[in-house]
Scaffold this active site. Structure first.
Site, mmCIF file in Angstrom:
data_model
loop_
_atom_site.group_PDB
_atom_site.id
_atom_site.type_symbol
_atom_site.label_atom_id
_atom_site.label_comp_id
_atom_site.label_asym_id
_atom_site.label_seq_id
_atom_site.Cartn_x
_atom_site.Cartn_y
_atom_site.Cartn_z
ATOM 1 N N TYR A 185 0.842 -1.202 0.000
ATOM 2 C CA TYR A 185 0.000 0.000 0.000
ATOM 3 C C TYR A 185 0.878 1.253 0.000
ATOM 4 O O TYR A 185 0.601 2.219 -0.732
ATOM 5 C CB TYR A 185 -0.919 0.017 1.213
ATOM 6 C CG TYR A 185 -1.671 1.329 1.345
ATOM 7 C CD1 TYR A 185 -2.778 1.597 0.549
ATOM 8 C CD2 TYR A 185 -1.238 2.306 2.240
ATOM 9 C CE1 TYR A 185 -3.443 2.817 0.640
ATOM 10 C CE2 TYR A 185 -1.899 3.520 2.336
ATOM 11 C CZ TYR A 185 -3.010 3.772 1.536
ATOM 12 O OH TYR A 185 -3.648 4.973 1.624
ATOM 13 N N HIS B 200 0.081 13.219 -6.621
ATOM 14 C CA HIS B 200 -0.335 12.248 -5.596
ATOM 15 C C HIS B 200 0.592 11.045 -5.565
ATOM 16 O O HIS B 200 0.164 9.902 -5.344
ATOM 17 C CB HIS B 200 -1.782 11.800 -5.830
ATOM 18 C CG HIS B 200 -2.527 11.472 -4.572
ATOM 19 N ND1 HIS B 200 -3.271 12.407 -3.898
ATOM 20 C CD2 HIS B 200 -2.630 10.320 -3.855
ATOM 21 C CE1 HIS B 200 -3.815 11.838 -2.828
ATOM 22 N NE2 HIS B 200 -3.436 10.579 -2.784
ATOM 23 N N SER C 5 5.852 14.479 -4.413
ATOM 24 C CA SER C 5 5.779 13.359 -5.369
ATOM 25 C C SER C 5 7.158 13.029 -5.938
ATOM 26 O O SER C 5 7.731 13.803 -6.707
ATOM 27 C CB SER C 5 4.806 13.625 -6.523
ATOM 28 O OG SER C 5 3.485 13.786 -6.045
#
Length: 382
Positions: free
Chosen positions: A30, A281, A313
């Site tokens: 994740y 993101h 990022s």
């Protein structure tokens, strides 16, 4: 502990390798994963690593000053800790660890709406120094209540993320059946058992949940309904009309996060935003999306005198931070590196990672002959 530095982990790559051994695979995936084929993650890294800087060695030089003033506060370094959702899933109590470290080292920590610690708890452990990241709730009552809680907790800066109009298609998470709290599948249980320190710390801390959002979630909601709840209630598409009521209700500095083109920055300026974060993101939403470096250069040249411009990022090192600042950013944020730090070193990981990045950036600025952060664009190789 403010001077803690572990010589076994001098850079983020070392922290990442060690953290991967200590964090269950579904949780590490994740953190590490991107969208679709994860080409965007690679592009972010390649583009920031392509930035080159030029030294000026024969001019008088008295040393480098890393401090930066933002919104009336002077921070010790030109980087902060970006919002990362589900931090407590990757390492128990990591939001508290990182918020405390940021407060101690005088850099900003941004708490995610979908963090595993409540906004009230982080306000307490950060001594009121943390920033809050908001996803725009589609429910006006939830939005109003969240803003009231943020104000009552005395957060000074609000960061509204606008680049999540949809749930990112992330194959790693789909394969892992990621949920919050994690599903007790046989595979996930075996992964947890292979990480005894994580398992023990999690048992002591309690199962990770979205603490800030718990008051708005139906009790005993099945985990397979969480994504639908988030998409319907908490993560609404944020256009300029969606930002207006937030700007009206929030009296402090407002930062719009997730912009990548000039038209959106111009709209944010017209809204009265105080800063923007040029970001994709972490390439977790659009695999074909443009990486932030070139847009940052264009936007800073066009709007740098009208609004504060930040970037996140793909940043992993002091070299990357220097490259972003040289490309026109007033400030930078990093997410994954700090979670690697906590995953690798636990309670000491936040301080270590801040110190490592600070040492790297100081060496770079000294090598360049750059006195102040604001002078770094003079060293950019065009």
């Amino acid at each position: 502990m403010s001077d803690y530095f572990n010589n076994s982990f001098p850079d983020v790559a070392d922290l990442k390798r060690h953290a991967k051994k200590r964090i269950p695979k579904f949780a590490f995936d994740y953190l590490e994963g991107g969208c679709m084929e994860e080409i965007g993650v690679q592009r972010n890294r390649q583009d920031i690593e392509a930035v080159q800087l030029r030294s000026e060695l024969l001019k008088p030089f008295s040393g480098s000053n890393l401090s930066v003033e933002l919104f009336g506060h002077k921070y010790a370094a030109p980087f902060g800790i970006a919002p990362v959702g589900l931090q407590g899933l990757m390492w128990p109590k990591s939001p508290e660890i990182l918020a405390k470290a940021a407060a101690e080292k005088n850099i900003p920590y941004i708490l995610s709406t979908v963090s595993s610690s409540s906004l009230e708890r982080i306000a307490e452990v950060s001594e009121g120094k943390a920033w809050f990241q908001l996803y725009n709730p589609t429910d006006a009552n939830i939005r109003a209540d969240l803003l009231k809680r943020i104000t009552n907790a005395q957060y000074q800066v609000l960061v509204v993320t606008v680049d999540v109009p949809t749930f990112g298609f992330r194959p790693r998470d789909i394969r892992n059946g990621l949920a919050m709290p994690p599903k007790m599948t046989l595979t996930n249980i075996l992964q947890m058992l292979s990480c005894p320190q994580w398992l023990m710390e999690t048992a002591l801390a309690g199962k990770p949940e979205m603490e800030t959002l718990k008051p708005y979630m139906p009790k005993d909601m099945p985990t397979d309904q969480l994504a639908a709840f988030m998409n319907k209630t908490v993560m609404g598409r944020v256009d300029i009309d969606g930002l207006k009521p937030i700007r009206d209700q929030w009296q402090g500095p407002l930062v719009v996060k997730g912009l990548i083109n000039e038209l959106d920055v111009e709209a944010a300026i017209s809204l009265g935003a105080d800063a923007v974060i040029i970001s994709n993101h972490g390439a977790r939403q659009l695999d074909a999306g443009e990486s932030p470096v070139e847009p940052l250069q264009r936007i800073s040249q066009k709007y740098g005198d009208k609004i504060k411009i930040f970037m996140d990022s793909g940043l992993r090192s002091g070299t990357n931070i220097a490259g972003a600042l040289a490309s026109g950013a007033d400030f930078t944020f990093l997410g994954r590196p700090f979670v690697y730090g906590v995953g690798a070193l636990g309670n000491k990981g936040g301080i270590h990672t801040i110190n490592s990045l600070t040492l790297q950036l100081t060496q770079i600025m000294n090598q360049l002959g750059c006195n102040n952060v604001a002078d770094l664009p003079k060293h950019l190789v065009k």
